[in-house]
Design an enzyme around this catalytic site. Structure first.
Site, PDB file in Angstrom:
ATOM      1  N   LEU A 247       9.740   0.836 -22.369  1.00  0.00           N
ATOM      2  CA  LEU A 247       9.010   0.120 -21.311  1.00  0.00           C
ATOM      3  C   LEU A 247       9.828   0.083 -20.021  1.00  0.00           C
ATOM      4  O   LEU A 247       9.273   0.152 -18.925  1.00  0.00           O
ATOM      5  CB  LEU A 247       8.658  -1.311 -21.748  1.00  0.00           C
ATOM      6  CG  LEU A 247       7.786  -1.445 -23.015  1.00  0.00           C
ATOM      7  CD1 LEU A 247       7.363  -2.897 -23.216  1.00  0.00           C
ATOM      8  CD2 LEU A 247       6.566  -0.552 -22.969  1.00  0.00           C
ATOM      9  N   ASN A 248      11.148  -0.012 -20.146  1.00  0.00           N
ATOM     10  CA  ASN A 248      11.981   0.003 -18.931  1.00  0.00           C
ATOM     11  C   ASN A 248      11.724   1.255 -18.103  1.00  0.00           C
ATOM     12  O   ASN A 248      11.653   1.190 -16.869  1.00  0.00           O
ATOM     13  CB  ASN A 248      13.470  -0.028 -19.288  1.00  0.00           C
ATOM     14  CG  ASN A 248      13.892  -1.338 -19.903  1.00  0.00           C
ATOM     15  OD1 ASN A 248      13.221  -2.350 -19.759  1.00  0.00           O
ATOM     16  ND2 ASN A 248      15.015  -1.324 -20.599  1.00  0.00           N
ATOM     17  N   ARG A 276     -12.935   1.910  14.167  1.00  0.00           N
ATOM     18  CA  ARG A 276     -14.087   1.007  14.094  1.00  0.00           C
ATOM     19  C   ARG A 276     -14.120   0.064  15.296  1.00  0.00           C
ATOM     20  O   ARG A 276     -13.130  -0.630  15.579  1.00  0.00           O
ATOM     21  CB  ARG A 276     -14.003   0.209  12.799  1.00  0.00           C
ATOM     22  CG  ARG A 276     -15.046  -0.858  12.622  1.00  0.00           C
ATOM     23  CD  ARG A 276     -16.385  -0.280  12.301  1.00  0.00           C
ATOM     24  NE  ARG A 276     -17.362  -1.330  12.047  1.00  0.00           N
ATOM     25  CZ  ARG A 276     -18.666  -1.106  11.953  1.00  0.00           C
ATOM     26  NH1 ARG A 276     -19.141   0.121  12.087  1.00  0.00           N
ATOM     27  NH2 ARG A 276     -19.488  -2.098  11.724  1.00  0.00           N
ATOM     28  N   LEU A 347     -11.928  -3.029   6.080  1.00  0.00           N
ATOM     29  CA  LEU A 347     -13.007  -2.040   6.124  1.00  0.00           C
ATOM     30  C   LEU A 347     -14.389  -2.675   6.059  1.00  0.00           C
ATOM     31  O   LEU A 347     -15.401  -1.966   6.090  1.00  0.00           O
ATOM     32  CB  LEU A 347     -12.857  -0.999   4.995  1.00  0.00           C
ATOM     33  CG  LEU A 347     -12.118   0.268   5.436  1.00  0.00           C
ATOM     34  CD1 LEU A 347     -10.639  -0.002   5.644  1.00  0.00           C
ATOM     35  CD2 LEU A 347     -12.318   1.396   4.452  1.00  0.00           C
ATOM     36  N   GLY A 348     -14.454  -3.992   5.962  1.00  0.00           N
ATOM     37  CA  GLY A 348     -15.755  -4.643   5.898  1.00  0.00           C
ATOM     38  C   GLY A 348     -16.583  -4.076   4.763  1.00  0.00           C
ATOM     39  O   GLY A 348     -16.053  -3.764   3.693  1.00  0.00           O
ATOM     40  N   GLU A 372       2.222  -3.097 -19.176  1.00  0.00           N
ATOM     41  CA  GLU A 372       3.687  -2.985 -19.046  1.00  0.00           C
ATOM     42  C   GLU A 372       4.331  -4.333 -18.749  1.00  0.00           C
ATOM     43  O   GLU A 372       5.306  -4.419 -18.007  1.00  0.00           O
ATOM     44  CB  GLU A 372       4.053  -1.972 -17.956  1.00  0.00           C
ATOM     45  CG  GLU A 372       3.850  -0.538 -18.382  1.00  0.00           C
ATOM     46  CD  GLU A 372       4.848  -0.078 -19.430  1.00  0.00           C
ATOM     47  OE1 GLU A 372       5.772  -0.838 -19.743  1.00  0.00           O
ATOM     48  OE2 GLU A 372       4.677   1.032 -19.940  1.00  0.00           O
ATOM     49  N   HIS A 375       2.235  -9.888 -14.868  1.00  0.00           N
ATOM     50  CA  HIS A 375       2.953 -10.487 -13.736  1.00  0.00           C
ATOM     51  C   HIS A 375       3.721 -11.742 -14.193  1.00  0.00           C
ATOM     52  O   HIS A 375       4.894 -11.934 -13.854  1.00  0.00           O
ATOM     53  CB  HIS A 375       1.901 -10.854 -12.678  1.00  0.00           C
ATOM     54  CG  HIS A 375       2.451 -11.371 -11.393  1.00  0.00           C
ATOM     55  ND1 HIS A 375       3.007 -10.557 -10.445  1.00  0.00           N
ATOM     56  CD2 HIS A 375       2.511 -12.631 -10.894  1.00  0.00           C
ATOM     57  CE1 HIS A 375       3.400 -11.283  -9.404  1.00  0.00           C
ATOM     58  NE2 HIS A 375       3.118 -12.547  -9.655  1.00  0.00           N
TER      59      HIS A 375
END
Ligand code: TGC
Ligand code: FAD
Length: 392
Positions: A247-248, A276, A347-348, A372, A375
């Site tokens: 995983l590292n 825009r 970008l609306g 992975e 958070h």
């Protein structure tokens, strides 16, 4: 539609790279620009992994690129990271496929495998003639893989594996699965096994209905009394530490990859905001609130670049620790997801369409935030390190 990507380099980051690193970056960028960008929106819409690109990727040395010998390119860890950045600028799912093949399949064979296993598998995997997957997560054990219930029993000169794995990238297209299981005869020690996917009792079922990583294959694996020769045990593996070492490698690559996704979103938002026009017939980039968002993005991308480069230089020097990798993965993926959300806003209405890559990156990054190590799990890993108190 969309815009042609322009390099994102506020800090003169390129000046921190050597000639080889810039060359690797240009090669990977050219590959993605020529081969992935033209097809990725269609693949995403269809939920299709662009497998047709695999042979060329093998030829170009993109699999197991930071491993040495056995047909691998022998890149430095910084060069490998830069490749991940460029691939994820294309698509996180596409980068995932390469991460799994390289960091989670080739790396454990390279690190824990016998010489015979390395000779047999690594050149084939490096060339893309064989594909692999990595089975750690189970339906009941995601953040806490140590609770896994998959078992390997030693019966004569064979192991018999039984269990379920979940959320396995490339599960249905793999020729070989690295399966992590507790060995009954060794007091439930976790060990890694090479399981050819055509063995009786092995089944892979694709996960359908994903709104994220749609250009990557995800599967559930079922192993019902799957018999493998004892020689398929990865002899150097032993304990949960072994899969965590894999995983590292992958998390380090993700820290770079996330920068690529963020670059794509920032660059699109910048170009769009200059084109825009609203009110007074002026570009929306002329408004302070739009500029503030763009400045947030470029500031965070720049900091993330330094973080990953620092981690890469440490990895090349052999001094990188897994807590620093957690910090880089956690920070850079969070940064990329926030960048994608801000870019989408700029970008609306156009931001929600497939005419631009932003919404796709945003949906992909929701998975990257979770896999992975989530958070929050990375917060706990860092928290345990700085306080000495594990709070899992
Ligand atoms: P714990 O007791 O902390 O650790 C067990 C042993 O491992 C050592 N260790 C590590 N070694 C190397 N690298 C690391 N990152 C390590 N973390 C811990 C530790 O020192 C200990 O060694 P020893 O010698 O004392 O035995 O284990 P724990 O059961 O408390 O769990 C810790 C925790 C939560 C950090 C870990 O389980 C974890 O990282 N959970 C998250 C699970 C996860 O990330 N799964 C990913 C599955 S693969 C995937 O998602 C692929 S996505 C596709 C793609 O990559 O693109
Ligand atoms: P859980 O562990 O159930 O977590 C759910 C929530 O609870 C999260 O917010 C988490 O942060 C939180 N949480 C859990 N424990 C704690 C705690 N102690 N304190 C505070 N909060 C906590 N795995 C593989 O093995 N191989 C692969 O190839 C692979 N590919 C993947 C591809 C995709 C698209 C996805 C989505 C996942 C993949 N995974 C793979 C699995 C991935 O690693 C797991 O989804 C991840 O580790 C989280 O596990 P979980 O989904 O079971 O969530």
């Amino acid at each position: 539609m969309g815009f042609k990507f322009k390099n994102v380099d506020f800090l003169k980051f390129d000046s921190l790279l050597n000639e080889d690193e810039r060359m690797v970056r240009d090669t990977a960028r050219g590959f993605i620009e020529d081969n992935l960008i033209p097809i990725i929106e269609g693949c995403y819409r269809e939920g299709r992994f662009p497998r047709e690109l695999v042979p060329l990727m093998g030829e170009m040395g993109f699999f197991g690129a930071n491993l040495h010998g056995y047909g691998c390119a022998g890149m430095s860890n910084v060069e490998y990271g830069i490749v991940m950045q460029e691939f994820e600028r294309g698509d996180s799912g596409f980068r995932s496929f390469v991460s799994v093949q390289s960091a989670l399949v080739m790396y454990p064979i390279y690190t824990f495998g016998s010489e015979e296993q390395k000779q047999k598998w690594l050149p084939e995997l490096a060339a893309g003639r064989k594909l692999g997957c990595f089975g750690l997560t189970e339906p009941g054990f995601g953040s806490n893989p140590g609770g896994m219930t998959t078992r390997a029993r030693k019966v004569g000169d064979e192991y018999v594996l039984t269990g379920e794995k979940m959320w396995i990238t490339s599960g249905t297209i793999a020729d070989v699965a690295i399966i992590w299981a507790k060995v009954t005869e060794e007091d439930d020690k976790v060990r890694g096994f090479l399981v050819e996917t055509d063995r009786p009792g092995f089944k892979a079922d694709e996960v359908h209905g994903k709104w994220s990583l749609r250009a990557s294959v995800t599967a559930g694996l079922s192993l019902q009394e799957v018999k493998i020769p004892a020689s398929n045990l990865l002899p150097g593996s032993g304990g949960l530490k072994s899969p965590l070492m894999c995983l590292n490698q992958a998390r380090y690559g993700i820290s770079w990859g996330a920068i690529g996704a963020a670059m794509a979103c920032y660059d699109t938002a910048l170009q769009y905001s200059l084109m825009r026009k609203q009110f007074r017939n002026e570009p929306i980039a002329s408004h302070q609130m739009i500029q503030e968002k763009l400045v947030w993005m470029i500031s965070e991308i720049s900091k993330a670049q330094l973080l990953s480069l620092h981690a890469g230089r440490m990895k090349d020097a052999g001094t990188l620790t897994h807590e620093i990798i957690s910090l880089a993965k956690r920070n850079n993926v969070w940064m990329a997801l926030e960048t994608a959300r801000m870019a989408r806003d700029i970008l609306g209405g156009n931001g929600i369409t497939e005419d631009y890559p932003i919404m796709r990156h945003m949906m992909n990054l929701e998975s990257v935030k979770t896999y992975e190590g989530t958070h929050d799990i990375h917060a706990l890993i860092i928290g345990a390190h700085i306080t000495g108190i594990p709070a899992f």
